[in-house]
Design a protein around this motif. Structure first.
Motif, PDB file in Angstrom:
ATOM      1  N   LEU A 190      47.953  49.055  30.870  1.00 53.02           N
ATOM      2  CA  LEU A 190      47.276  48.466  29.712  1.00 53.02           C
ATOM      3  C   LEU A 190      46.607  47.140  30.055  1.00 53.02           C
ATOM      4  N   GLY A 191      46.318  46.925  31.326  1.00 57.74           N
ATOM      5  CA  GLY A 191      45.688  45.683  31.728  1.00 57.74           C
ATOM      6  C   GLY A 191      46.642  44.801  32.515  1.00 57.74           C
ATOM      7  N   ALA A 192      46.098  43.703  33.009  1.00 56.50           N
ATOM      8  CA  ALA A 192      46.845  42.848  33.933  1.00 56.50           C
ATOM      9  C   ALA A 192      47.813  41.903  33.242  1.00 56.50           C
ATOM     10  N   PHE A 193      47.613  41.634  31.955  1.00 53.97           N
ATOM     11  CA  PHE A 193      48.295  40.495  31.337  1.00 53.97           C
ATOM     12  C   PHE A 193      49.348  40.933  30.327  1.00 53.97           C
ATOM     13  N   THR A 194      50.260  41.771  30.804  1.00 55.03           N
ATOM     14  CA  THR A 194      51.396  42.189  29.992  1.00 55.03           C
ATOM     15  C   THR A 194      52.623  41.383  30.411  1.00 55.03           C
ATOM     16  N   ASP A 195      53.773  41.742  29.860  1.00 53.58           N
ATOM     17  CA  ASP A 195      55.014  41.074  30.251  1.00 53.58           C
ATOM     18  C   ASP A 195      55.491  41.499  31.636  1.00 53.58           C
ATOM     19  N   ASP A 196      54.909  42.563  32.171  1.00 55.79           N
ATOM     20  CA  ASP A 196      55.312  43.077  33.480  1.00 55.79           C
ATOM     21  C   ASP A 196      54.449  42.447  34.573  1.00 55.79           C
ATOM     22  N   PRO A 197      55.021  41.623  35.461  1.00 59.30           N
ATOM     23  CA  PRO A 197      54.207  40.988  36.513  1.00 59.30           C
ATOM     24  C   PRO A 197      53.582  41.985  37.479  1.00 59.30           C
ATOM     25  N   ASP A 198      54.129  43.210  37.531  1.00 58.03           N
ATOM     26  CA  ASP A 198      53.542  44.221  38.411  1.00 58.03           C
ATOM     27  C   ASP A 198      52.131  44.595  37.971  1.00 58.03           C
ATOM     28  N   ASP A 199      51.830  44.419  36.684  1.00 63.63           N
ATOM     29  CA  ASP A 199      50.491  44.772  36.202  1.00 63.63           C
ATOM     30  C   ASP A 199      49.433  43.836  36.768  1.00 63.63           C
ATOM     31  N   LEU A 200      49.760  42.554  36.894  1.00 65.45           N
ATOM     32  CA  LEU A 200      48.815  41.632  37.524  1.00 65.45           C
ATOM     33  C   LEU A 200      48.638  41.978  38.994  1.00 65.45           C
ATOM     34  N   ALA A 201      49.734  42.300  39.658  1.00 61.55           N
ATOM     35  CA  ALA A 201      49.651  42.683  41.071  1.00 61.55           C
ATOM     36  C   ALA A 201      48.806  43.946  41.241  1.00 61.55           C
ATOM     37  N   THR A 202      48.955  44.890  40.307  1.00 59.03           N
ATOM     38  CA  THR A 202      48.138  46.112  40.353  1.00 59.03           C
ATOM     39  C   THR A 202      46.663  45.775  40.224  1.00 59.03           C
ATOM     40  N   ALA A 203      46.336  44.872  39.297  1.00 59.94           N
ATOM     41  CA  ALA A 203      44.934  44.482  39.102  1.00 59.94           C
ATOM     42  C   ALA A 203      44.369  43.809  40.345  1.00 59.94           C
ATOM     43  N   GLN A 204      45.145  42.945  40.967  1.00 60.38           N
ATOM     44  CA  GLN A 204      44.671  42.261  42.168  1.00 60.38           C
ATOM     45  C   GLN A 204      44.427  43.254  43.306  1.00 60.38           C
ATOM     46  N   ARG A 205      45.313  44.237  43.438  1.00 64.95           N
ATOM     47  CA  ARG A 205      45.099  45.270  44.465  1.00 64.95           C
ATOM     48  C   ARG A 205      43.855  46.088  44.155  1.00 64.95           C
ATOM     49  N   PHE A 206      43.656  46.404  42.881  1.00 55.28           N
ATOM     50  CA  PHE A 206      42.500  47.204  42.500  1.00 55.28           C
ATOM     51  C   PHE A 206      41.204  46.442  42.766  1.00 55.28           C
ATOM     52  N   GLY A 243      41.391  42.577  35.847  1.00 52.99           N
ATOM     53  CA  GLY A 243      42.157  41.424  35.391  1.00 52.99           C
ATOM     54  C   GLY A 243      41.246  40.261  35.056  1.00 52.99           C
ATOM     55  N   ALA A 244      41.631  39.076  35.509  1.00 54.94           N
ATOM     56  CA  ALA A 244      40.836  37.877  35.228  1.00 54.94           C
ATOM     57  C   ALA A 244      39.622  37.758  36.125  1.00 54.94           C
ATOM     58  N   GLN A 245      39.441  38.685  37.061  1.00 52.28           N
ATOM     59  CA  GLN A 245      38.311  38.576  37.986  1.00 52.28           C
ATOM     60  C   GLN A 245      36.967  38.689  37.274  1.00 52.28           C
ATOM     61  N   TYR A 246      36.949  39.340  36.098  1.00 53.95           N
ATOM     62  CA  TYR A 246      35.666  39.489  35.413  1.00 53.95           C
ATOM     63  C   TYR A 246      35.020  38.138  35.143  1.00 53.95           C
ATOM     64  N   MET A 247      35.850  37.097  34.977  1.00 53.58           N
ATOM     65  CA  MET A 247      35.309  35.774  34.699  1.00 53.58           C
ATOM     66  C   MET A 247      34.505  35.264  35.900  1.00 53.58           C
ATOM     67  N   GLY A 248      35.098  35.338  37.092  1.00 56.31           N
ATOM     68  CA  GLY A 248      34.390  34.913  38.295  1.00 56.31           C
ATOM     69  C   GLY A 248      33.189  35.766  38.589  1.00 56.31           C
ATOM     70  N   VAL A 249      33.337  37.073  38.376  1.00 54.67           N
ATOM     71  CA  VAL A 249      32.268  38.019  38.700  1.00 54.67           C
ATOM     72  C   VAL A 249      31.091  37.906  37.737  1.00 54.67           C
ATOM     73  N   ASN A 250      31.397  37.822  36.437  1.00 52.58           N
ATOM     74  CA  ASN A 250      30.336  37.884  35.430  1.00 52.58           C
ATOM     75  C   ASN A 250      29.553  36.596  35.293  1.00 52.58           C
ATOM     76  N   TRP A 251      30.242  35.446  35.383  1.00 52.60           N
ATOM     77  CA  TRP A 251      29.469  34.232  35.103  1.00 52.60           C
ATOM     78  C   TRP A 251      29.763  33.052  36.011  1.00 52.60           C
ATOM     79  N   VAL A 252      30.988  32.884  36.512  1.00 55.40           N
ATOM     80  CA  VAL A 252      31.228  31.751  37.407  1.00 55.40           C
ATOM     81  C   VAL A 252      30.393  31.903  38.673  1.00 55.40           C
ATOM     82  N   GLY A 253      30.503  33.071  39.319  1.00 56.54           N
ATOM     83  CA  GLY A 253      29.742  33.312  40.541  1.00 56.54           C
ATOM     84  C   GLY A 253      28.239  33.182  40.345  1.00 56.54           C
ATOM     85  N   PRO A 254      27.653  33.911  39.363  1.00 52.14           N
ATOM     86  CA  PRO A 254      26.206  33.781  39.140  1.00 52.14           C
ATOM     87  C   PRO A 254      25.761  32.356  38.830  1.00 52.14           C
ATOM     88  N   THR A 255      26.606  31.593  38.112  1.00 52.48           N
ATOM     89  CA  THR A 255      26.236  30.208  37.791  1.00 52.48           C
ATOM     90  C   THR A 255      26.242  29.341  39.044  1.00 52.48           C
TER      91      THR A 255
END
Length: 381
Positions: free
Chosen positions: A29-45, A88-100
Motif C-alpha cells: 500500500l505504499g512506502a509510508f505504512t507502519d511496516d518499515p519493510d515497505d519503505l525498504a521495498t520502495a527503495q529497492r524498486f 515512495g518519496a522519490q517522486y519529489m526528487g524526480v518530479n520537481w527537485v531534480g528539474p529545478t
C-alpha cells in the motif's frame, strides 16, 4: 476523444505493470505504512527502475535517464500513482527537485544532486509551510541571516513530508525584506544532518512519516547551498509548484479503482442504486477531465512554458476528483463480496479515502488555486 499516446507509450505501460507485478509484494500500500519493510521495498524498486532508466526517463542519459519524452515520463508518473506510488518519496526528487536544479543549479550543484536522484539513492523533503504561512506562502518568517560568506537559518517549518527520512531539504527562507512579501526569499539546498535541525513527527490519518515539524536553530549553510540568485526564491518556487502539482497523478489511481469496481463486485454491481452508478460514471468523466488538464500542463512544460494558471486549474479538478471519487468508492466497496479480491478492494479504497482528506490542502489549498485562476481569467478578459 483519444487518450492514447502511441505504441511506445503503451509498451512502456506494459513494462511498468510487469515490473510492479514482479517486484512488489501482494498487499503493498505504499512506502509510508507502519511496516518499515515497505519503505525498504520502495527503495529497492527505485533501484530496479533506475537500472532501466525508468526512474527519470525524460532526463538526459548522462544524468541517469534515457532521453525520453515528457510524455513517457507522464506514463511512468501515471502508472506509479495508479499502483500506490512504489517510488515512495522519490517522486519529489524526480518530479520537481531534480528539474529545478537542472534549470537553476550551478554545475557543481547539478553534479552533486542529480546523479543520486536519478539512481534513487536520496530522499528530499520540502521546507515551505510554516505555522503562520501555509497557502499564503509569501508571509513566511523563516530567517536566513548573512554570516560571513554563508547564512544562518532560524525558524520553523511544518507539514514537512518525509523529513524523518530525508537527507536533503529544499528550503525557502527570507534573506531580506522588500516592498512586496514575495521579495527577499531565497532557496537553500540544506543537508538534514546539519547541526541545529530537529524533526518532530506529527501523527495523522495518513500514518507515520508523512507530516513533521522541523526546527532550525542557528543552522549554518554555505554559499554553495543557495539555489539560483539570492532573493530570487519566489520565482523559482512558482516553477516548483507547477511541476509538483502536475507530478502527482491522482487521477490515475482514481480511474484504476473506479474501473475495478464493477469487476470486483460482479453480479452485485447490478444491484447498486441507480444514483450511485450514475455518480460512479460521473467520476470516470471527471477522471478524463483531470487527465486532459494535466496533459495541458505537461504540454506547456515540454515547450518551456510553465503557466501557473494551468497548474491551478488542474489542481482544482484533481483534488475535487480525489475526494468525490473516494466517497463514491467507499459506498460501492460496502457491497464488495467477502472474497480475497473483495476485501483487498475495500482496503485500497479505504487507503485512497484517507489520503484524499488532505488533498485539497496539500501543495496549496484549493481556495488559493481558485484565486489564482480567477485573477488570470479576469486579467485576460
Amino acid at each position: 476523444m483519444d487518450f492514447g499516446m502511441g505504441r511506445a507509450a503503451e509498451a512502456l505501460r506494459s513494462e511498468l505493470r510487469q515490473l510492479v507485478t514482479d517486484h512488489l509484494p501482494a498487499g503493498f500500500l505504499g512506502a509510508f505504512t507502519d511496516d518499515p519493510d515497505d519503505l525498504a521495498t520502495a527503495q529497492r524498486f527505485c533501484g530496479v527502475l533506475a537500472d532501466r532508466g525508468l526512474l527519470c526517463p525524460a532526463w538526459p542519459s548522462e544524468l541517469g535517464g534515457r532521453g525520453a519524452s515528457v510524455w513517457e515520463q507522464t506514463v511512468v508518473r501515471e502508472e506509479m500513482w495508479a499502483h500506490h506510488e512504489p517510488r515512495g518519496a522519490q517522486y519529489m526528487g524526480v518530479n520537481w527537485v531534480g528539474p529545478t536544479i537542472m534549470r537553476h543549479g550551478t554545475p557543481a550543484q547539478q553534479g552533486e544532486h542529480l546523479p543520486p536522484i536519478a539512481s534513487g539513492e536520496v530522499i528530499w523533503c520540502q521546507g515551505f509551510s510554516e505555522p503562520d504561512a501555509g497557502s499564503d506562502l509569501a508571509s513566511l518568517r523563516m530567517e536566513a541571516r548573512a554570516d560571513g560568506d554563508g547564512w544562518r537559518l532560524r525558524g520553523q517549518k511544518i507539514w514537512t513530508s518525509y523529513a524523518t527520512m530525508a537527507q536533503w531539504c529544499f528550503l525557502l527562507a527570507r534573506t531580506s525584506r522588500g516592498e512586496k512579501r514575495q521579495q527577499g526569499l531565497t532557496v537553500f539546498l540544506t543537508p538534514m544532518t546539519t547541526t541545529g535541525i530537529e524533526v518532530r513527527p506529527i501523527r495523522s490519518l495518513m500514518g507515520p512519516h508523512h507530516l513533521n515539524e522541523v526546527f532550525f536553530d542557528d543552522v549554518r549553510v554555505g554559499p554553495e547551498n543557495v539555489l539560483g540568485e539570492v532573493g530570487d526564491g519566489w520565482r523559482i518556487v512558482q516553477e516548483v509548484l507547477a511541476f509538483e502539482r502536475v507530478g502527482i497523478a491522482r487521477y490515475a489511481r482514481c480511474e484504476r479503482l473506479l474501473q475495478e469496481a464493477p469487476l470486483v463486485l460482479g453480479p452485485a454491481w447490478d444491484a447498486l442504486p441507480a444514483d450511485l452508478q450514475a455518480r460512479w460514471a460521473r467520476m470516470l468523466v471527471h477522471c478524463r477531465r483531470a487527465r486532459l488538464l494535466a496533459y495541458q500542463v505537461v504540454s506547456g512544460q515540454d515547450s518551456g512554458r510553465v503557466k501557473p494558471v494551468d497548474s491551478a486549474a488542474y489542481r482544482i479538478a484533481v483534488t475535487r476528483l480525489d475526494q468525490e471519487s473516494a466517497e463514491v468508492l467507499r459506498e460501492i466497496s460496502a457491497s464488495a463480496p467477502a472474497t480475497d479480491e473483495g476485501r483487498w478492494f475495500a482496503v485500497e479504497v479505504e487507503d485512497h479515502w484517507r489520503y484524499s482528506q488532505a488533498s485539497t490542502v496539500a501543495s496549496g489549498s484549493v481556495e488559493i488555486q481558485r484565486v489564482l485562476l480567477a485573477r488570470a481569467l479576469l486579467a485576460a478578459s
